[in-house]
Design an enzyme around this catalytic site. Structure first.
Site, PDB file in Angstrom:
ATOM      1  N   ASP A  97       0.838  -1.199   0.000  1.00 41.53           N
ATOM      2  CA  ASP A  97       0.000   0.000   0.000  1.00 41.53           C
ATOM      3  C   ASP A  97       0.871   1.246   0.000  1.00 41.53           C
ATOM      4  O   ASP A  97       1.449   1.614   1.022  1.00 41.53           O
ATOM      5  CB  ASP A  97      -0.911  -0.007   1.224  1.00 41.53           C
ATOM      6  CG  ASP A  97      -1.920   1.125   1.228  1.00 41.53           C
ATOM      7  OD1 ASP A  97      -1.959   1.894   0.237  1.00 41.53           O
ATOM      8  OD2 ASP A  97      -2.674   1.256   2.202  1.00 41.53           O
ATOM      9  N   ASP A 144      -1.279   5.522  -6.239  1.00 40.65           N
ATOM     10  CA  ASP A 144      -1.610   4.704  -5.073  1.00 40.65           C
ATOM     11  C   ASP A 144      -1.830   3.254  -5.494  1.00 40.65           C
ATOM     12  O   ASP A 144      -2.728   2.963  -6.280  1.00 40.65           O
ATOM     13  CB  ASP A 144      -2.868   5.254  -4.391  1.00 40.65           C
ATOM     14  CG  ASP A 144      -3.318   4.395  -3.227  1.00 40.65           C
ATOM     15  OD1 ASP A 144      -2.440   3.923  -2.476  1.00 40.65           O
ATOM     16  OD2 ASP A 144      -4.538   4.197  -3.050  1.00 40.65           O
TER      17      ASP A 144
END
Length: 491
Positions: free
Chosen positions: A117, A348
Site C-alpha cells: 500500500d 496509489d
C-alpha cells in the site's frame, strides 16, 4: 491521425493479485515474485453483487478515505462525514483489488502475506490466536494467517516514550497517557493511566479499520535481517484483507524508510492472469534503476506539507490529460494541491480503479463520449448496476471496439499513454454485454474544490498501472515508469 486502438474482448475476471516483501540493503536489489491470493467469497454474496460493482465501490471507498477531511486519521472512528458508498457496493475480498507480498517476521521467522500500500505508511499484521476480523475476506477465523509474538524471541512491545509511538499518537495525547508509573506496573495501587506501553492504535481505511498495539521485531530476508522493525500488532479489524498490510507511503513508519531504501519498484501483473497461479509479477527493493526506456516524473509535495494524511502520499507533477489525442480542459485543482490539502494528483497501489474528482471526471467522461462519436450505444443498465460510466453496449457479433486513447502528460515531457485494456473493462455476466471506463468518481457530494481537506483530485490506481514497471526513486524525488509485460513464470 492514427486510428483508435481496438479493444479485444476476452473473458475478464477481476480478482485479487498479491506480492512478497523481504528487506534489503540500501544499494542491493532484491527481486520477489508477485503471487495470486484468491480469498473466499460466499456464493450467495457473489451472486448478488457483480465483481465490477464491488471493485468500483471499493475504489470509491478507498478514494474517500484518502481524501478524508480530518488529518488525525489514526484515531478516527468513522468516515468523517464523507458521502456514503452506494447501497449496492458491498466491500468483499475480490473488490479490494490489491497486490501483496510475503513478509518474514520474528525469531524464528514466521511468513505472512501482506498487501502493498503506497497510500499509507503503517505496516500491520494480525496478532494472537484470538484475532477478530469482522466482515473480512477469509471463510473462517482459523484460515487467517496470524503472527504470534509469543513465539518470537525478538518481539517486544513499543514503549510509551519510544519516538515511534508518535507515529500513531499525537504528542498531546501521549502527554496524558504516558505519565511515569509511581509504582510497579501491575501493582494493585498502580493507576491504569500510568502505563509504559504505547497506547493502542486505531487506523481507519475506506473499507474498514484495524486496531491493536505497536511492536518491534526482526524483519528477515535470505542472508540478512533488519532488527527492531516497528509495526502494528492488530487485535481486531473490520472489512480488511485478512493477512495485513505493508505501508510503502512517505514517512518514518513506512517500509522504505525503516529499511533505508533509496528506491523500490514493482511490475503489476495484468488481471487477465488472475486465475493462473503459474505466472507472477515482481517487487524490487533497492537497486540502481529501471534502465532503458524509463520515463520520469517529478515527485512533488502538497502545499499542505507534511500534514497528515497528505504528507504520506506520492504527488505527481501532472500537466494534462488527453482523450483521443485531444487535450481535456481541466480545473487547476487537478494539477496542484493547495495548503488545505485540496487537489493534486497522487499514485496509489491500494486504489484499484483510478479516482477522478467530479470536477475532473466530468470533462474526461464527456471527452470519451464525444470521441466515441455515437458509434456505440450507451448501456444505462451496466452503468446503474456497476457504478461505472460511461458504459457502451457491445454491438451484436462484434469482437472488438474502436475506443479513444487516454493519456496522462507530466512535467518534463513524460507521457503515460495507457493501453486500452488499462482503462476500459468488460462488463456482463457470462456473455460480454458492455465495456465501461474503469474510473470512479463521487457524484453524491460536492467536489469540495478548494475546501480544507478535500484531498487529491486524481488518484492513479493499480488497474491503470498493469503491465508497467513503476519505480519510486526516493533519492531523486521522482517516479519512473515503462510499459512492459509483467508476466514471469516461477523457477
Amino acid at each position: 491521425m492514427a486510428p483508435p486502438p481496438l479493444f479485444p474482448l476476452p473473458p475478464l475476471l477481476i480478482l485479487l493479485v498479491i506480492v512478497p516483501l523481504f528487506p534489503t540493503a540500501a544499494r542491493t536489489a532484491t527481486t520477489l515474485p508477485l503471487y495470486r491470493h484468491l480469498p473466499h467469497v460466499a456464493e450467495a454474496v457473489a451472486s448478488h453483487h457483480h465483481p465490477l460493482s464491488r471493485l468500483a465501490a471499493a475504489s470509491l471507498a478507498r478514494a474517500l478515505h484518502l481524501k478524508r477531511r480530518d488529518p488525525n486519521h489514526h484515531s478516527q472512528k468513522g468516515s468523517g462525514g464523507h458521502p456514503s458508498v452506494p447501497a449496492t457496493a458491498a466491500l468483499y475480498p475480490h473488490s479490494y483489488g490489491g497486490y501483496a507480498f510475503t513478509a518474514s517476521l520474528g525469531t524464528p521467522p514466521q511468513p505472512l502475506p501482506v498487501l502493498l500500500d503506497t497510500g499509507s505508511h503503517l505496516t500491520w499484521v494480525p496478532c494472537t490466536s484470538s484475532y477478530e476480523c469482522r466482515n473480512c475476506s477469509s471463510p473462517s477465523a482459523s484460515a487467517v494467517p496470524v503472527f504470534h509474538p509469543k513465539n518470537s524471541s525478538s518481539s517486544r512491545l513499543v514503549g510509551c516514550r519510544n519516538p515511534s509511538c508518535q507515529w500513531v499518537h499525537s504528542a498531546a495525547n501521549l502527554a496524558t497517557k504516558c505519565r511515569r508509573a509511581p509504582c510497579s506496573p501491575g501493582a494493585a495501587n498502580c493507576p491504569a493511566a500510568a502505563s509504559n506501553v504505547c497506547p493502542p492504535y486505531a487506523v481507519v481505511y475506506g473499507s474498514g479499520s484495524t486496531a491493536g498495539l505497536l511492536i518491534a521485531d526482526t524483519l528477515r530476508a535470505p542472508g540478512r535481517a533488519v532488527p527492531g522493525f516497528v509495526l502494528g500488532c492488530s487485535l481486531v479489524s473490520v472489512h480488511q484483507p485478512p493477512s495485513g498490510l505493508a505501508g510503502f507511503g512517505r514517512g518514518a513508519p513506512s517500509v522504505p524508510a525503516q529499511l533505508g531504501l533509496p528506491k523500490f519498484s514493482y511490475c503489476l501483473l495484468s488481471r487477465r492472469f488472475d486465475d493462473n497461479a503459474a505466472v507472477s509479477g515482481s517487487l524490487v527493493l533497492g537497486g540502481t534503476g529501471g534502465g532503458e526506456g524509463m520515463q520520469y516524473v517529478p515527485l512533488v509535495k502538497s502545499a499542505a506539507g507534511d500534514k497528515l494524511p497528505y504528507g504520506v502520499y506520492y504527488y505527481l507533477a501532472l500537466r494534462g490529460v488527453t482523450v483521443g489525442g485531444k487535450a481535456v480542459r481541466l480545473p487547476a485543482r487537478a494539477f496542484a494541491a493547495n495548503a488545505a490539502g485540496s487537489g493534486g494528483t497522487i499514485v496509489d497501489s491500494g486504489t484499484t480503479f483510478t479516482y477522478l474528482d467530479p470536477t475532473v471526471f466530468q470533462p474526461v467522461a464527456d471527452a470519451v463520449v464525444a470521441a466515441v462519436g455515437g458509434r456505440y450505444k450507451r448501456s444505462k443498465d451496466a452503468e446503474d448496476e456497476l457504478g461505472l460510466h460511461p458504459c457502451f453496449a457491445l454491438p451484436q457479433g462484434a469482437r472488438s471496439m474502436a475506443l479513444p486513447e487516454l493519456s496522462f502528460h507530466f512535467e518534463g515531457g513524460a507521457v503515460m499513454q495507457l493501453p486500452v485494456e488499462n482503462y476500459f473493462v468488460v462488463a456482463g455476466r457470462g456473455a460480454v454485454e458492455a465495456i465501461c471506463l474503469a474510473v470512479v468518481t463521487d457524484f453524491s457530494g460536492g467536489s469540495g474544490a478548494g475546501n480544507e481537506g478535500s484531498g487529491p483530485a486524481i488518484i492513479l490506481g493499480s488497474f491503470q498501472q498493469q503491465n508497467y514497471l513503476v519505480e519510486y526513486d526516493l533519492e531523486k524525488e521522482r517516479l519512473g515508469f515503462r510499459r512492459q509485460s509483467c508476466t514471469s513464470s516461477p523457477s
